[in-house]
Design an enzyme around this catalytic site. Structure first.
Site, PDB file in Angstrom:
ATOM      1  N   ASP A 102     -28.089 -11.027   8.947  1.00 28.89           N
ATOM      2  CA  ASP A 102     -28.680 -11.313   8.290  1.00 28.89           C
ATOM      3  C   ASP A 102     -30.175 -12.454   8.628  1.00 28.89           C
ATOM      4  OD1 ASP A 102     -29.698 -12.178   5.335  1.00 28.89           O
ATOM      5  OD2 ASP A 102     -28.218 -14.115   5.900  1.00 28.89           O
ATOM      6  N   ASP A 113     -23.584 -11.949   1.931  1.00 26.14           N
ATOM      7  CA  ASP A 113     -22.923 -11.649   2.451  1.00 26.14           C
ATOM      8  C   ASP A 113     -21.357 -11.381   2.962  1.00 26.14           C
ATOM      9  OD1 ASP A 113     -25.694 -11.306   3.722  1.00 26.14           O
ATOM     10  OD2 ASP A 113     -25.244 -13.625   4.398  1.00 26.14           O
ATOM     11  N   ASP A 136     -25.041 -16.098   6.359  1.00 29.36           N
ATOM     12  CA  ASP A 136     -24.453 -17.360   5.361  1.00 29.36           C
ATOM     13  C   ASP A 136     -24.474 -17.299   3.861  1.00 29.36           C
ATOM     14  OD1 ASP A 136     -27.213 -17.272   4.786  1.00 29.36           O
ATOM     15  OD2 ASP A 136     -27.148 -18.752   6.046  1.00 29.36           O
TER      16      ASP A 136
END
Length: 905
Positions: free
Chosen positions: A333, A643, A639
């Protein structure tokens, strides 16, 4: 193509009047209390369903569902029937220890959905039957009218009925660090989730303004509920080593059963007693099975976990340690992982000149630079005035707690405060000189915000917003002498274009001055005639060290891919700044483009693209699956709630410990306590060390089992006395194997460890070269033990003496072979005997135990052993040295032939 469990809602495409009609609700009254239960029965409760966990006793019993365990349990049962209580007790104890370790690990899994539910517990203002009251979010039903203000968490998916200066932090769901402006309206049918301005989604946060909305989806039907469904349906994959061990165990099961049956038949052919032959077959099974392997593997992995904890990586599942060493692709990410999740102003444009701003994050440490030199103190002209505008036309605040700075409010506005502070401009000092009279909050229709202040009997208005909307209201600009001149819009637009190409989010600033004092402000007042002050460009900057970490991953043959919900321009800029290739075929691929691809096309193109932008949660999951279908071992970092499904699906999910949500942490296999991508590189390196040491342990332990198996088989086939009894075999396998082999976990890393390519998933546990070494040492142990047994019998010694000699040949032979196994390539003399002192302590301890077994009367009685003389010890010593020397020669010749090949990979 959408994943199962994710559906595309159409509420964003409908007018609010249509929505209210469909739900049969009056905006000014709300639903009736009498209809609440009916709504709840029709649309469900506003609570996420958790996936049923295993019943504890079933989970415990599943630990015994392994091929080798079945054999051990059968052997223990046979020992009980034969009243061999000690043998049965030892075998059963080994099985129970392994089962308890497995149960403890697995009972901590599957907590992601529970964490997701906890996030939703808050109270909201709800309109029912014309009255506003506070209710728990779980009590909401479809059709409820809800009021929200700055700081509130959105309790359910809602269609906006009214919005004033509304900004929402959707980073938990989108991964985008910039707050989104929302308003009443209609979105086009194919508008991406992150771009829908007429909807509010559960678990997001109101950062500015206020809103009223009607609840349209609750619980599992909400967007976050659909993510919950993805988490529940995501596969929990076996690690590569677990898969290989399962196949290895199955093959060993068949081999043990076949050899045991063959041995029993041969015993009958030689007309040996049934009980005696059956005991020999059991001894054979016990000898071949590496009983200490499961427990030793768990201990080696646990030691790796402790080492990683010292490097800021917390492992939640032991097998994840080994998986790290196999990782071939890292899907990361962007926000909060590769970047700091803290908007920072990096470029200023004022007085016709670009300035740079040093320092990143919310700590006001840094300088304003002109031509790479500090531009301090700031003269009170264009640049100074622009920074002042950024402070006064602002609703955020910069706060410090124990030296750690954080922003309360919009991160973009917070970045303006930090930039001004670096120039020596603080809001507290400014507010002592001015009086706030009125504001025009940001609205998407106007795309600017304005604040009116009284300053020395004059009125000053400060304006900030999009470049286009601010410039169309400006007629003048402030030059480098602080004087007012005609505005040069073409030059300003050109500078804005340069900043945009760098992926910066750009805000323009202007001011207006009236000689008379005013106390109110309208949009008409700022329609024209303003003075342009400058531009501020900001970005969520890359983390320190992330570029070097990515380069290290490339050198290790690991591909890094960025998967983000942010815009393509921003993603491209960040990718370039951290050394990722986004040119040509390595272009940025958007979520909309992914939706247009079928699974086969996606699997083909994913190998060529390293940056994916505007990606929704279900698309992240789909990307991870596509990589896995291509045979990749995937590590996924993240986070946010968005996700979590991909973290759970990945071979190893890596969550951020500081900025990460509880959902992300509970869905992960590993948590980074410093949120640093560099830690991933260190963890992968440690994972490779752990895998190397596991293979060293397996390479070391198996020859003992091979040698013991051959000793029993040959003895039965020739109809002679057994050189080893079952309990003696258990002593060798459990005491010496476990005590000695565990120390390989402390072996330091081999040279050039991170220059090797990742291991291919199809690579067997033992390569041909290592398997050859296992068979070589196994045959050497068999030859020395079998030969010594019958040679001493020939000399007339008692069987118990001969068996004690055989036990010591095995123990001390494998002790010196342990020195061979410390490195795949080098001798113990080259790597140094003191580089792993724990191994020397273990060798000393096992040596003392073996002497105790050999000479203590109680141990002699228990294990049927007898003290040895110098002649027998001479045989043990010579045998051990010969085995060590032959293996060192084989290792040298092998590595010379293959030019220092990586025999373990």
């Amino acid at each position: 193509m959408k994943e199962k469990g994710m559906k595309q809602t159409l509420w964003h495409t409908l007018h609010v009047t249509h929505v209210l009609e469909m739900l049969v609700v009056d905006e000014s009254v709300g639903i009736k209390e009498s209809d609440v239960e009916k709504q709840r029965l029709t649309y469900g409760v506003n609570r996420l369903k958790s996936k049923p966990s295993y019943v504890p006793w079933k989970l415990f019993l599943l630990q015994f569902h392994q091929s080798l365990v079945y054999i051990l349990l059968l052997a223990a049962l046979v020992m009980v029937l034969l009243h061999e209580w000690l043998d049965a007790g030892v075998i059963f104890a080994v099985v129970m220890i392994n089962a308890l370790i497995g149960y403890w690990q697995e009972s901590k899994a599957h907590r992601a959905i529970e964490a997701l539910s906890k996030m939703r517990k808050n109270r909201v203002r709800v309109l029912r039957e014309g009255h506003i009251s506070l209710l728990d979010a779980e009590d909401l039903v479809v059709g409820d009218i809800v009021w929200l203000a700055s700081g509130d968490k959105v309790p359910a998916d809602m269609k906006i009925l009214y919005a004033k200066a509304l900004k929402v932090d959707e980073s938990l769901l989108t991964g985008e660090s910039v707050c989104e402006s929302k308003t009443k309206g209609i979105d086009a049918p194919h508008t991406l989730f992150a771009d829908r301005i007429s909807m509010l989604y559960a678990s997001t946060l109101i950062t500015y303004g206020e809103a009223k909305g009607v609840v349209v989806e609750v619980g599992d039907a909400s967007y976050v509920g659909q993510i919950n469904t993805l988490i529940a349906h995501a596969d929990i994959l076996q690690t590569p080593l677990s898969q290989k061990l399962a196949l290895f165990s199955k093959r060993m099961l068949y081999a043990i059963m076949g050899v045991s049956v063959f041995t029993f038949i041969m015993g009958m052919v030689h007309q040996q007693g049934v009980i005696e032959t059956f005991m020999a077959s059991v001894a054979l099974a016990v000898g071949i099975i590496p009983e200490g392997l499961p427990a030793a593997m768990s201990i080696i992995l646990a030691i790796g976990v402790m080492k990683m904890a010292d490097k800021h990586a917390i492992i939640r599942r032991l097998p994840a340690v080994e998986t790290l060493g196999s990782t071939s692709v890292i899907c990361s990410d962007k926000t909060g992982t590769l970047t700091q999740n803290a908007m920072s102003v990096t470029t200023l444009y004022a007085e016709g000149v670009p300035f740079l701003v040093s320092g990143r994050g919310y700590a006001p440490r840094g300088e304003i630079l002109l031509h790479e030199k500090a531009f301090m103190p700031l003269p009170k002209r264009g640049l100074y005035e622009m920074l002042v505008a950024g402070v006064l036309c602002n609703s955020a605040s910069l706060q410090s707690k124990k030296g750690v700075y954080h922003i309360v409010g919009d991160p973009t506005e917070g970045a303006l405060l930090v930039a001004a502070a670096k120039g020596g401009i603080w809001i507290d000092e400014l507010l002592k000189k001015v009086v706030l009279e009125d504001t025009l909050a940001f609205e998407s229709e106007y795309q600017y915000m304005a604040s009116l202040y009284s300053v020395d009997e004059k009125s000053v208005v400060y304006l900030k917003g999009s470049v286009e909307r601010v410039l169309e209201r400006c007629a003048w600009m402030m030059d480098d002498k602080g004087e007012i001149s005609a505005i040069q819009k073409e030059e300003i637009f050109a500078q804005a274009e340069i900043m945009a190409e760098e992926g910066l989010r750009i805000l323009a600033f202007a001011k207006g001055v009236w000689d008379e004092k005013r106390t109110s402000l309208t949009h008409e007042d700022v329609k024209e005639g303003l003075i342009f002050l400058g531009l501020q460009g900001m970005i969520d900057p890359p983390r320190l060290g992330v570029k070097e970490a990515i380069q290290s991953c490339y050198e290790a043959g690991i591909v890094v891919k960025m998967i983000t919900g942010d815009h393509g321009v921003t993603a491209r800029s960040i990718a370039r700044s951290i050394g990722m290739n986004v040119e040509g075929e390595q272009r940025v691929l958007s979520g909309a483009e992914i939706d247009a691809l079928d699974d086969a096309s996606l699997s083909k193109i994913i190998a060529q693209v390293n940056v994916f932008a505007r990606i929704a949660p279900e698309q992240k999951l789909r990307l991870v699956k596509a990589l896995q279908q291509n045979g990749e071992i995937v590590a996924m970092t993240g986070d946010g709630v968005n996700d979590a499904p991909a973290l759970r699906q990945a071979n190893i999910g890596i969550a951020m410990g500081v900025m990460g949500t509880e959902v992300a942490k509970e869905s992960s296999d590993m948590i980074l306590t410093d949120d640093n991508f560099l830690t991933i590189k260190d963890a992968i390196e440690e994972g490779r060390v752990v895998y190397d040491n596991l293979i060293k342990f397996i390479t070391w332990i198996l020859p003992t089992n091979v040698g013991e198996g051959l000793v029993i088989i040959v003895a039965i086939c020739f109809g002679v006395a057994l050189p080893l009894l079952p309990l003696q075999i258990l002593w060798i396998n459990m005491i010496s194997d476990s005590a000695l082999g565990i120390m390989l976990a402390y072996e330091p890393k081999e040279n050039a460890l991170m220059q090797r390519p990742p291991r291919a998933p199809q690579t067997p546990i033992l390569t041909f070269l290592l398997l050859r070494r296992v068979l070589l040492v196994g045959c050497l142990l068999f030859a020395h033990a079998f030969g010594a047994f019958f040679y001493t019998l020939f000399l007339g010694v008692d069987e118990s003496v001969a068996r004690t000699l055989v036990m010591n040949i095995f123990v001390f032979g494998e002790m010196l072979y342990l020195l061979n196994c410390r490195s795949f390539y080098h001798s113990a003399f080259k790597i140094g005997f003191l580089s792993n002192p724990y191994l020397l302590y273990a060798m000393l301890g096992v040596g003392v135990l073996q002497l105790f077994l050999t000479y203590h009367p109680w141990m002699n009685h228990l294990f049927d052993t007898t003290p040895l003389g110098l002649f027998e010890w001479g045989i043990v010593t010579l045998s051990s040295l010969v085995i060590y020397g032959i293996v060192e020669v084989e290792k040298y010749l092998t590595c010379k032939k293959h030019q220092g090949c990586h025999v373990a990979s």
